[in-house]
Motif scaffolding. Structure first.
Motif, PDB file in Angstrom:
ATOM      1  N   ASN A  34    -118.900  45.952 -51.205  1.00  4.33           N
ATOM      2  CA  ASN A  34    -118.929  45.606 -52.633  1.00  4.33           C
ATOM      3  C   ASN A  34    -120.183  46.157 -53.298  1.00  4.33           C
ATOM      4  OD1 ASN A  34    -116.553  44.118 -52.399  1.00  4.33           O
ATOM      5  ND2 ASN A  34    -117.615  42.195 -52.014  1.00  4.33           N
ATOM      6  N   ARG A  35    -121.324  45.999 -52.592  1.00  2.00           N
ATOM      7  CA  ARG A  35    -122.609  46.417 -53.146  1.00  2.00           C
ATOM      8  C   ARG A  35    -122.651  47.938 -53.314  1.00  2.00           C
ATOM      9  NH1 ARG A  35    -126.040  43.582 -49.493  1.00  2.00           N
ATOM     10  NH2 ARG A  35    -126.619  45.496 -48.435  1.00  2.00           N
ATOM     11  N   ILE A  49    -111.769  46.352 -56.058  1.00  2.00           N
ATOM     12  CA  ILE A  49    -113.145  45.834 -56.082  1.00  2.00           C
ATOM     13  C   ILE A  49    -113.649  45.777 -57.520  1.00  2.00           C
ATOM     14  CG2 ILE A  49    -115.503  46.151 -55.269  1.00  2.00           C
ATOM     15  CD1 ILE A  49    -114.481  47.398 -52.764  1.00  2.00           C
ATOM     16  N   GLY A  50    -113.293  46.776 -58.347  1.00  2.00           N
ATOM     17  CA  GLY A  50    -113.710  46.771 -59.749  1.00  2.00           C
ATOM     18  C   GLY A  50    -113.209  45.525 -60.475  1.00  2.00           C
ATOM     19  N   ASN A 101    -112.126  36.817 -50.203  1.00  2.00           N
ATOM     20  CA  ASN A 101    -113.208  36.187 -49.429  1.00  2.00           C
ATOM     21  C   ASN A 101    -112.791  34.892 -48.733  1.00  2.00           C
ATOM     22  OD1 ASN A 101    -115.075  38.204 -50.286  1.00  2.00           O
ATOM     23  ND2 ASN A 101    -115.293  37.139 -52.225  1.00  2.00           N
ATOM     24  N   TRP A 112    -119.538  31.168 -54.579  1.00  2.00           N
ATOM     25  CA  TRP A 112    -120.067  32.024 -53.503  1.00  2.00           C
ATOM     26  C   TRP A 112    -119.290  33.333 -53.418  1.00  2.00           C
ATOM     27  CZ3 TRP A 112    -118.369  34.446 -49.162  1.00  2.00           C
ATOM     28  CH2 TRP A 112    -117.192  34.012 -48.562  1.00  2.00           C
ATOM     29  N   SER A 113    -117.988  33.247 -53.740  1.00  2.00           N
ATOM     30  CA  SER A 113    -117.160  34.453 -53.713  1.00  2.00           C
ATOM     31  C   SER A 113    -117.650  35.459 -54.758  1.00  2.00           C
ATOM     32  CB  SER A 113    -115.710  34.051 -53.974  1.00  2.00           C
ATOM     33  OG  SER A 113    -114.864  35.143 -53.837  1.00  2.00           O
ATOM     34  N   PHE A 167    -120.124  49.895 -53.557  1.00  4.08           N
ATOM     35  CA  PHE A 167    -119.139  50.284 -54.563  1.00  4.08           C
ATOM     36  C   PHE A 167    -119.710  50.101 -55.970  1.00  4.08           C
ATOM     37  CE2 PHE A 167    -115.863  49.386 -57.642  1.00  4.08           C
ATOM     38  CZ  PHE A 167    -114.981  50.433 -57.450  1.00  4.08           C
ATOM     39  N   ARG A 168    -120.338  48.953 -56.198  1.00  6.49           N
ATOM     40  CA  ARG A 168    -120.885  48.671 -57.544  1.00  6.49           C
ATOM     41  C   ARG A 168    -121.901  49.743 -57.937  1.00  6.49           C
ATOM     42  NH1 ARG A 168    -125.397  46.096 -58.405  1.00  6.49           N
ATOM     43  NH2 ARG A 168    -125.380  44.940 -56.441  1.00  6.49           N
ATOM     44  N   GLY A 200    -119.439  42.448 -48.033  1.00  6.09           N
ATOM     45  CA  GLY A 200    -120.520  42.344 -49.007  1.00  6.09           C
ATOM     46  C   GLY A 200    -121.197  43.691 -49.223  1.00  6.09           C
ATOM     47  N   ARG A 201    -121.460  44.385 -48.126  1.00 12.81           N
ATOM     48  CA  ARG A 201    -122.093  45.704 -48.213  1.00 12.81           C
ATOM     49  C   ARG A 201    -121.170  46.707 -48.921  1.00 12.81           C
ATOM     50  NH1 ARG A 201    -125.976  49.016 -46.057  1.00 12.81           N
ATOM     51  NH2 ARG A 201    -127.124  47.229 -45.283  1.00 12.81           N
ATOM     52  N   GLN A 211    -120.767  37.040 -53.447  1.00 13.84           N
ATOM     53  CA  GLN A 211    -120.381  37.998 -52.393  1.00 13.84           C
ATOM     54  C   GLN A 211    -119.869  39.296 -53.021  1.00 13.84           C
ATOM     55  OE1 GLN A 211    -120.325  38.278 -49.090  1.00 13.84           O
ATOM     56  NE2 GLN A 211    -118.428  39.206 -48.387  1.00 13.84           N
ATOM     57  N   THR A 212    -119.108  39.190 -54.101  1.00 12.11           N
ATOM     58  CA  THR A 212    -118.530  40.369 -54.736  1.00 12.11           C
ATOM     59  C   THR A 212    -119.581  41.168 -55.489  1.00 12.11           C
ATOM     60  OG1 THR A 212    -116.417  39.247 -54.951  1.00 12.11           O
ATOM     61  CG2 THR A 212    -116.777  41.131 -56.388  1.00 12.11           C
ATOM     62  N   ILE A 213    -120.519  40.468 -56.149  1.00 10.70           N
ATOM     63  CA  ILE A 213    -121.502  41.188 -56.963  1.00 10.70           C
ATOM     64  C   ILE A 213    -122.639  41.727 -56.105  1.00 10.70           C
ATOM     65  CG2 ILE A 213    -123.175  40.971 -58.835  1.00 10.70           C
ATOM     66  CD1 ILE A 213    -121.270  38.788 -60.012  1.00 10.70           C
ATOM     67  N   SER A 214    -123.187  40.864 -55.233  1.00  5.22           N
ATOM     68  CA  SER A 214    -124.414  41.299 -54.561  1.00  5.22           C
ATOM     69  C   SER A 214    -124.278  41.448 -53.051  1.00  5.22           C
ATOM     70  CB  SER A 214    -125.546  40.323 -54.876  1.00  5.22           C
ATOM     71  OG  SER A 214    -125.321  39.109 -54.208  1.00  5.22           O
ATOM     72  N   GLY A 215    -123.198  40.969 -52.446  1.00  4.00           N
ATOM     73  CA  GLY A 215    -122.984  41.175 -51.010  1.00  4.00           C
ATOM     74  C   GLY A 215    -124.138  40.723 -50.139  1.00  4.00           C
ATOM     75  N   PRO A 216    -124.428  39.399 -50.093  1.00  4.07           N
ATOM     76  CA  PRO A 216    -125.556  38.923 -49.288  1.00  4.07           C
ATOM     77  C   PRO A 216    -125.313  39.110 -47.788  1.00  4.07           C
ATOM     78  CG  PRO A 216    -124.245  37.069 -50.057  1.00  4.07           C
ATOM     79  CD  PRO A 216    -123.647  38.287 -50.674  1.00  4.07           C
ATOM     80  N   LYS A 269    -112.367  42.743 -59.067  1.00  2.93           N
ATOM     81  CA  LYS A 269    -113.049  41.595 -58.487  1.00  2.93           C
ATOM     82  C   LYS A 269    -114.418  41.395 -59.139  1.00  2.93           C
ATOM     83  CE  LYS A 269    -112.935  39.360 -55.235  1.00  2.93           C
ATOM     84  NZ  LYS A 269    -112.728  37.894 -55.180  1.00  2.93           N
ATOM     85  N   ILE A 270    -115.096  42.513 -59.446  1.00  6.90           N
ATOM     86  CA  ILE A 270    -116.414  42.401 -60.086  1.00  6.90           C
ATOM     87  C   ILE A 270    -116.242  41.819 -61.498  1.00  6.90           C
ATOM     88  CG2 ILE A 270    -118.398  43.718 -60.951  1.00  6.90           C
ATOM     89  CD1 ILE A 270    -118.028  45.593 -58.502  1.00  6.90           C
ATOM     90  N   MET A 307    -110.030  45.442 -46.562  1.00  7.99           N
ATOM     91  CA  MET A 307    -111.451  45.559 -46.900  1.00  7.99           C
ATOM     92  C   MET A 307    -112.378  45.350 -45.708  1.00  7.99           C
ATOM     93  SD  MET A 307    -112.039  45.167 -50.686  1.00  7.99           S
ATOM     94  CE  MET A 307    -110.760  45.504 -51.897  1.00  7.99           C
TER      95      MET A 307
END
Lengths: 245, 248
Positions: B237-238, A28-29, B216, A200-201, B240-241, B234-235, A204-209, A31-32, B175
Motif C-alpha cells: 500500500n505504501r 488500492i487507489g 485487511n 486500523w484498516s 503504491f501510494r 502494508g508495504r 494499514q491502507t494509508i501508511s502500512g505500519p 481503498k486509499i 494482495m
C-alpha cells in the motif's frame, strides 16, 4: 531452458499489462479513498459525540452549543457559513466512502463467482470484520437516514422548534418511545464494530505500519470504538432512564 | 482409517461441476493427503473411472503446485502447511472431508481440482523482476544490506505462489502474494530501479486479472503455508501510494 548468461532488460512500458483505468481507480487507489474519507468521518463522529455531552449541562447550555455551531466565526463569516462548509465536507466524505465501498464490494463479488460448498468460520486477525463491515454499513446508512429525519429535520420528532436541540433529544428518547432508543443502540453496536476494524484498516491502507505498530493501531482502534460507543450511548440511556429531565 | 470424501468433479472448464462422494477404507494415518488421493485414483482407474485431477509437484512443501481447499480451509486444517505436507493423522476415523479447488474468477477451473494460476505469472511479468545483471553469486559482503532488511526480504521471498491467500480471502484478492513480491524485491538494493514501476504494473495486472481488493481481514495470512504476514500488504500500500503520487 538455456543457462547462458544474458543481459536482461526491463519490459517496455507498452508490453506491460495496461491498467484499465488510472491508479486511483485501482483496488488500492479506491481503498486509499475509502481510508481517507473514513478518517474524516471518524473525526466528525468524535466531535459529534463530544458535543452531545452538553446535554448533561441542561437546556440552556445545550441549546447555546447548538446555536454556537450555526454562528461559529461570526461576525467574520456569514451566519451558518462554517456549518455549511463542515456539512459539504461531511457529505463529500460520506459519498466518497460509500462510492468506493460499493465499487470494491462489486469487484469482490466478481472475484469469487463460485462459492465454497464447505465453509469454516473466519480465522484471520480481524475475523469479526468479515461478517460485520458490509452489513454494519447498511445498518449505519439506515440509521443516518432516520437520524436526519429525527434530530436534524425533525420530521418524525415531536419538537419542531429547530433551536430547541435539548427538547428534541429528550422527546426522541423518552421512555414511551423505547424502540427508538433500542434502534439507536443497535446502530451504535454496528458503528462500534465498523470503527474497531475501520480505523486500523485505514491506517494499514494509508501508511502500512510494521507488525509491532499494526498491533498498536489495532489496540488504539478498539479503544476509540469503545469510547465513541460509550459516549454516544450514555445520552439516550440517561434520557430513557430519566436521569436527565 | 475409513473416510468419506466429497470431491469437486468437473470434466473441463466449460462443463458445470458438482461435489461427488467417495468412500475410502484402510487409509494409513502416515499417508500424506495427496497420497490418500493417489490411493483413491488407483482404485478409480482399476474401476475404469476417470481419476481425480489435482496439481502436485515437489511434495515437500516448497514448489507451490498443490492447491486444495480442504473442509473450507486452504491447504487444510494444519497451520503453516501445504497440502502435500498435511498427513492423514490430522483426521479421525469416519471423518467426512470436503475437497474443492481454489475459488476465484482469476483462477478458472481447468479440470476437477486443478485451476489455472497463470494470472499470478502475469502479475510477475508486470513487475516481479529486477534488471540489475546479477551474474554468478557475489561475495556476501559485496553489497551491504542491513540484517533486518535481509531477514524481512527473506521471509517475504518464502512465498511459493500457491494462491492460498486468494483462495482464503473473502474478496478473492491477491494482495498478500503481490505484497510478498513487492516486499521481497523492494527491500533489496537490486530491486530499487524498478520500485515505482513495479508496484504500479503489478497492481494493474492484478486488477485486470479480476482479483478483488483487500479488506485487511487477515484470512490470507492465516492460510499462508509460509506464514507471510499482513505487513507485506502494508508495504505494498505504501509503495503504491508513493508511486501513484509520483505518476500523477
Amino acid at each position: 531452458m538455456s543457462t547462458d548468461l544474458q543481459t536482461r532488460t526491463a519490459a517496455q512500458p507498452g508490453e506491460r499489462a495496461r491498467a484499465p483505468q488510472g491508479p486511483w481507480r485501482s483496488n488500492i487507489g479506491l481503498k486509499i479513498i475509502m481510508a481517507v474519507s473514513g478518517i474524516l468521518l471518524v473525526l466528525f463522529i468524535i466531535a459529534h459525540m463530544a458535543g452531545n455531552l452538553h446535554v448533561f449541562e441542561g437546556r440552556e447550555e445545550m441549546n447555546a452549543y447548538a446555536a454556537g455551531l450555526r454562528s461559529f466565526g461570526e461576525p467574520l463569516l456569514p451566519h451558518e457559513s462554517f456549518l455549511w462548509i463542515m456539512r459539504i465536507g461531511l457529505i463529500a466524505a460520506a459519498l466518497a466512502h460509500i462510492w468506493s465501498a460499493v465499487v470494491l464490494t462489486r469487484r469482490a463479488m466478481v472475484a469469487r463467482p463460485v462459492r465454497y460448498a464447505s465453509r469454516k468460520p473466519a480465522r484471520g486477525e480481524s475475523r469479526h470484520a468479515v461478517a460485520t463491515m458490509r452489513w454494519g454499513a447498511i445498518v449505519i446508512v439506515l440509521f443516518v437516514v432516520w437520524h436526519l429525519l429525527d434530530l436534524t429535520w425533525r420530521t418524525v420528532n415531536p419538537v419542531k422548534d429547530i433551536h430547541d436541540a435539548y427538547g428534541a433529544v429528550l422527546a426522541t428518547f423518552s421512555p414511551e418511545r423505547w424502540p427508538v432508543t433500542v434502534f439507536y443502540l443497535l446502530a451504535l453496536v454496528a458503528l462500534g464494530f465498523h470503527l474497531r476494524h475501520g480505523i486500523w484498516s485505514a491506517v494499514q491502507t494509508i501508511s502500512g505500519p510494521n507488525t509491532k505498530w499494526r498491533g498498536r493501531t489495532q489496540a488504539i482502534s478498539l479503544a476509540v470504538a469503545v469510547v465513541v460507543v460509550a459516549g454516544f450511548a450514555i445520552v439516550p440511556l440517561a434520557v430513557t432512564f430519566e436521569l436527565v429531565s | 482409517m475409513k473416510l468419506s470424501l466429497r470431491i469437486w468433479r468437473q470434466p473441463d472448464a466449460d462443463t458445470p461441476g458438482k461435489m461427488v462422494s467417495y468412500e475410502i477404507d484402510d487409509v494409513s494415518e502416515d499417508a500424506s493427503f495427496l497420497e490418500m488421493l493417489d490411493v483413491l485414483n488407483e482404485r478409480l482407474i482399476a474401476e475404469g473411472e476417470d481419476p481425480v485431477a489435482f496439481d502436485h509437484d515437489c511434495r515437500e512443501g516448497i514448489c507451490g503446485a498443490c492447491s486444495l481447499m480442504i473442509d473450507g480451509q486452504a491447504h487444510g486444517p494444519q497451520a503453516a502447511t501445504t497440502t502435500c505436507q498435511l498427513h492423514m493423522r490430522k483426521f479421525k476415523d469416519g471423518d467426512q472431508i470436503d475437497v474443492e479447488p481454489w475459488r476465484a474468477g482469476a483462477f478458472p477451473v481447468i479440470k476437477d481440482l486443478v485451476v489455472d494460476r497463470t494470472a499470478f505469472d502475469r502479475i510477475i511479468q508486470a513487475g516481479g523482476y529486477i534488471s540489475a545483471p546479477t551474474g554468478t553469486a557475489p561475495d556476501a559482503h559485496a553489497v551491504p544490506v542491513p540484517k533486518q532488511d535481509a531477514d524481512a526480504a527473506f521471509s517475504a521471498a518464502a512465498c511459493i505462489g500457491c494462491g492460498a491467500c486468494v483462495a482464503a480471502c473473502p474478496n478473492g484478492s491477491g494482495m498478500l502474494f503481490m505484497g510478498a513480491k513487492v516486499a521481497h524485491l523492494g527491500l533489496m538494493p537490486q530491486g530499487q530501479p524498478e520500485r515505482h514501476t513495479r508496484v504500479l504494473g503489478m497492481v494493474a495486472a492484478h486488477d485486470e486479472a479480476g482479483f478483488g481488493g483487500c479488506t485487511n481481514t487477515g484470512e490470507c495470512a492465516a492460510a499462508c503455508p509460509k506464514e507471510i504476514g499482513l505487513d507485506v500488504i502494508g508495504r505494498l500500500n505504501r509503495d503504491f501510494r508513493k508511486a501513484a503520487a509520483r505518476a500523477a
